[in-house]
Design a protein around this motif. Structure first.
Motif, short mmCIF file in Angstrom:
data_model
loop_
_atom_site.label_atom_id
_atom_site.label_comp_id
_atom_site.label_asym_id
_atom_site.label_seq_id
_atom_site.Cartn_x
_atom_site.Cartn_y
_atom_site.Cartn_z
N ASN A 188 28.36 -21.24 58.89
CA ASN A 188 29.34 -20.49 58.09
C ASN A 188 30.72 -21.13 58.12
O ASN A 188 31.72 -20.51 57.78
CB ASN A 188 29.41 -19.03 58.55
CG ASN A 188 29.75 -18.91 60.03
OD1 ASN A 188 29.78 -19.91 60.74
ND2 ASN A 188 30.00 -17.69 60.49
N MET A 220 25.86 -16.85 56.61
CA MET A 220 26.56 -17.50 55.51
C MET A 220 26.83 -16.51 54.38
O MET A 220 26.11 -15.51 54.22
CB MET A 220 25.75 -18.70 54.98
CG MET A 220 25.60 -19.83 55.98
SD MET A 220 24.71 -21.25 55.30
CE MET A 220 25.94 -21.86 54.15
N ASP A 221 27.86 -16.79 53.60
CA ASP A 221 28.15 -15.93 52.46
C ASP A 221 26.97 -15.89 51.50
O ASP A 221 26.26 -16.90 51.32
CB ASP A 221 29.39 -16.45 51.71
CG ASP A 221 30.65 -16.32 52.56
OD1 ASP A 221 30.64 -15.47 53.48
OD2 ASP A 221 31.62 -17.06 52.30
N LYS A 222 26.78 -14.73 50.90
CA LYS A 222 25.68 -14.60 49.95
C LYS A 222 25.86 -15.57 48.79
O LYS A 222 26.98 -15.80 48.33
CB LYS A 222 25.63 -13.17 49.41
CG LYS A 222 25.12 -12.16 50.44
CD LYS A 222 24.97 -10.77 49.85
CE LYS A 222 24.44 -9.80 50.88
NZ LYS A 222 24.26 -8.43 50.33
N THR A 224 25.25 -18.71 49.04
CA THR A 224 25.45 -20.07 49.58
C THR A 224 24.33 -20.40 50.54
O THR A 224 23.66 -19.50 51.08
CB THR A 224 26.79 -20.19 50.33
OG1 THR A 224 26.77 -19.29 51.45
CG2 THR A 224 27.96 -19.83 49.42
#
Length: 624
Positions: A188, A220-222, A224
């Motif tokens: 992340n 991790m960000d959604k 990505t």
């Protein structure tokens, strides 16, 4: 073919022994570091990169201290050893070899306590590693070195240099060509900012020693993913990247079993639309097997160089131990024998200096060939035999009745006064040779390596030698003064029998009637300046003859009384006294320098380690 267990287990045993001897790489080593030659896997990552979670997942146990800031403050050498199914797993520390830990909460506490024993309760770091061996059916054979997490700022209670100190410590491990780098980075965060990758790139630019690990893939960000990294497009390494899904903080707080977490990790990769195609090469279990297999191959490749280093070090250590000398016997007879052997070793070196085998003895000849003649030339005979002084001495010797023919008493007084001047150069020659002999004793003492072990004996022998030299000097002084006194006590008659003939010639009546000649000689004005000048010249000639005699005889006396005695009998009195001493007194003389004793002990332990390591390597099947 040797098993993976025997290879990695061999390295594990050598590493533990190295640490016990204080060899954990780097630093100022008197001998090549065996630790540095052993292949190892160093775990590198920034703080909060998930490093501890990766290690616990590989082990399958909660055992590492947790908290904020720098938690790992000493290197942790984690040695995993697989045992048969059904056996109870346990842990052992290198500093507590006889205690088995089955409660891994106590393992965590002992890591913290052992860290504090070296670093105190402060937040400082130490390069001295902690050795922890875990025996379990749920691990693969593998050795990992957990290093302090890289950080960017010092927190309260830490020195300002802590950031650089940690990086320097990590570098001492990862710079070694035998070190496999396990670079852990959180998914992340941008891989370009990864502390671990940045350092790995500096020390391993080709990437052939680096394994990249991405943690926190599930955070991790959604929208990505980390496919570019895991598939080697974002940052290429020689080895594949491995993705890891750690337990969340909530799982840790709830004490979720790691085996449950492992199952969840497998399910995550198997069902992930982003990483499903990589599922068989992801996860902590795969990472452990991958590292174990690679470590085994590296060990195989390095064994010949390790063996070469061990053999070289054994030769160096044995040579150094011979140089330092073997341990002292406790038996009084053996101790006396050792003391006499040491005396003989010193005496041998001293004689070599005198005989020309070593430099220094030539300085004695320099005393006789340069100093003595120069001193004789500087004697104040010109003043003593001046016309005024000769007239004064001859007149005083005549008393109220002047001499009739030759002033014999005046001659004798002038000669005796002249000969007294020879005492100074004679004694100076003795002192100069004494100084040279003392200096040779000092040099011989310094060059006698065996004696350096025993400062008390060294100073005792030096004292005895110098005391003997003093006695030789006193005897030599008496002898050379006797030589001078002998010349005064009996003058050479033949020299003076020639004087009347010289007087006749001076009177101008050679070959005439002896009675007339005597009368002519008597008529020479004994108060004229020429008369006193002739007396001074005669005495000067006689003194010159004596000077040549003494120039030859003084060196002989000095050599006989000092040099020869020093060569033959320097320690005779010491030998007499040492034979009367008892056990305790002998032991006191052989009281070795504690620093030297410690040095020998350390070398002996290291030698034992290297020999044992060589035997263990020789016993591995694949070397046959």
């Amino acid at each position: 073919m040797a098993t993976m267990e025997s290879l990695i287990g061999l390295v594990n045993r050598i590493q533990r022994a190295c640490t016990a001897l204080g060899d954990y790489g780097g630093g100022d080593q008197s001998f090549s570091s065996l630790w540095d030659a052993l292949p190892s896997v160093a775990v590198v990552g920034g703080q909060s990169s998930g490093k501890s979670s990766v290690l616990e997942s590989i082990v399958g146990r909660d055992f590492l201290p947790r908290g904020s800031g720098i938690v790992t403050r000493r290197p942790l050498v984690l040695q995993l050893q697989k045992i048969d199914d059904g056996q109870q797993e346990y842990a052992e520390f290198g500093h507590m070899p006889r205690r088995r830990f089955t409660d891994f909460a106590l393992v965590r506490k002992e890591i913290q306590d052992e860290t504090d024993r070296i670093t105190g309760k402060s937040k400082q770091i130490s390069p001295v590693p902690i050795h922890l061996s875990i025996y379990s059916p749920n691990v693969v054979n593998l050795t990992l070195i957990d290093l302090p997490g890289l950080t960017k700022v010092a927190v309260e209670g830490q020195q300002e240099t802590i950031v650089q100190d940690i990086e320097n410590m990590v570098r001492t491990y990862v710079e070694k060509p035998n070190c496999i780098i396990l670079a852990i980075s959180p998914a992340n965060q941008d891989i370009a900012t990864s502390d671990a990758i940045k350092l790995a790139k500096e020390v391993d630019p080709s990437g052939e020693r680096t394994f990249g690990v991405l943690t926190k893939l599930d955070l991790m960000d959604k929208g990505t993913n980390a496919q570019d990294v895991l598939e080697g497009r974002a940052y290429r390494l020689q080895h594949p990247w491995v993705g890891i899904v750690n337990r969340s903080q909530a799982d840790i707080n709830k004490n979720v079993d790691i085996n449950v977490a492992r199952r969840r990790e497998r399910e995550y990769f198997a069902t992930s639309p982003d990483y499903g195609h990589l599922a068989n090469k992801m996860g902590s279990e795969y990472l452990a097997k991958l590292l174990s297999k690679h470590l085994e191959s590296v060990i195989k490749a390095r064994i010949p160089s390790i063996t070469s280093l061990i053999n070289k070090s054994i030769d160096e250590l044995e040579s150094e131990l011979d140089h330092l000398g073997r341990p002292i016997a406790v038996d009084a007879g053996a101790q006396l024998y050792l003391i006499l052997e040491l005396c003989r070793a010193f005496d041998k070196i001293f004689k070599e200096h005198l005989d020309g085998g070593r430099p220094g003895g030539d300085r004695i000849y320099g005393v006789f060939d340069n100093q003595l003649p120069a001193a004789l030339r500087k004697l104040p005979f010109d003043r003593h035999l001046s016309v005024q002084n000769v007239r004064k001495i001859v007149s005083e010797a005549d008393g109220y009745q002047p001499h009739l023919i030759a002033p014999e008493q005046g001659y004798r007084r002038l000669i005796e006064g002249s000969l007294n001047y020879f005492r100074g150069p004679a004694e100076a020659s003795v002192d100069a040779v004494h100084f040279v002999l003392k200096e040779l004793v000092r040099k011989s003492m310094a060059e006698c390596q065996e004696l350096k072990r025993f400062p008390t004996l060294q100073s005792t022998i030096a004292g005895a030698a110098n005391e003997a030299l003093e006695k030789f000097r006193e005897e030599s002084k008496k002898t050379v003064i006797r030589l001078v006194d002998m010349e005064s006590s009996y003058l050479t008659v033949d020299f003076f029998r020639r004087l009347p003939q010289e007087v006749e010639k001076a009177a101008g009546h050679p070959g005439g009637n002896p009675r007339d000649n005597s009368a002519a000689a008597a008529n020479v004005d004994r108060y004229a300046e020429g008369h006193f000048r002739r007396i001074g010249s005669n005495v000067s000639s006689y003194v010159g003859m004596i000077s040549e005699t003494l120039r030859n005889s003084i060196p002989k006396a000095v050599v006989y009384c000092q040099v020869k005695e020093a060569k033959q009998n320097l320690l005779n009195y010491f030998y007499t006294q040492i034979g009367k001493k008892e056990g305790k007194q002998l032991s006191d003389l052989l009281d070795e320098d504690p620093a030297l004793m410690e040095k020998r002990l350390q070398y002996a332990k290291r030698l034992e380690l290297y020999k044992k390591a060589r035997d263990e390597i020789d016993s591995v099947a694949w070397i046959r």
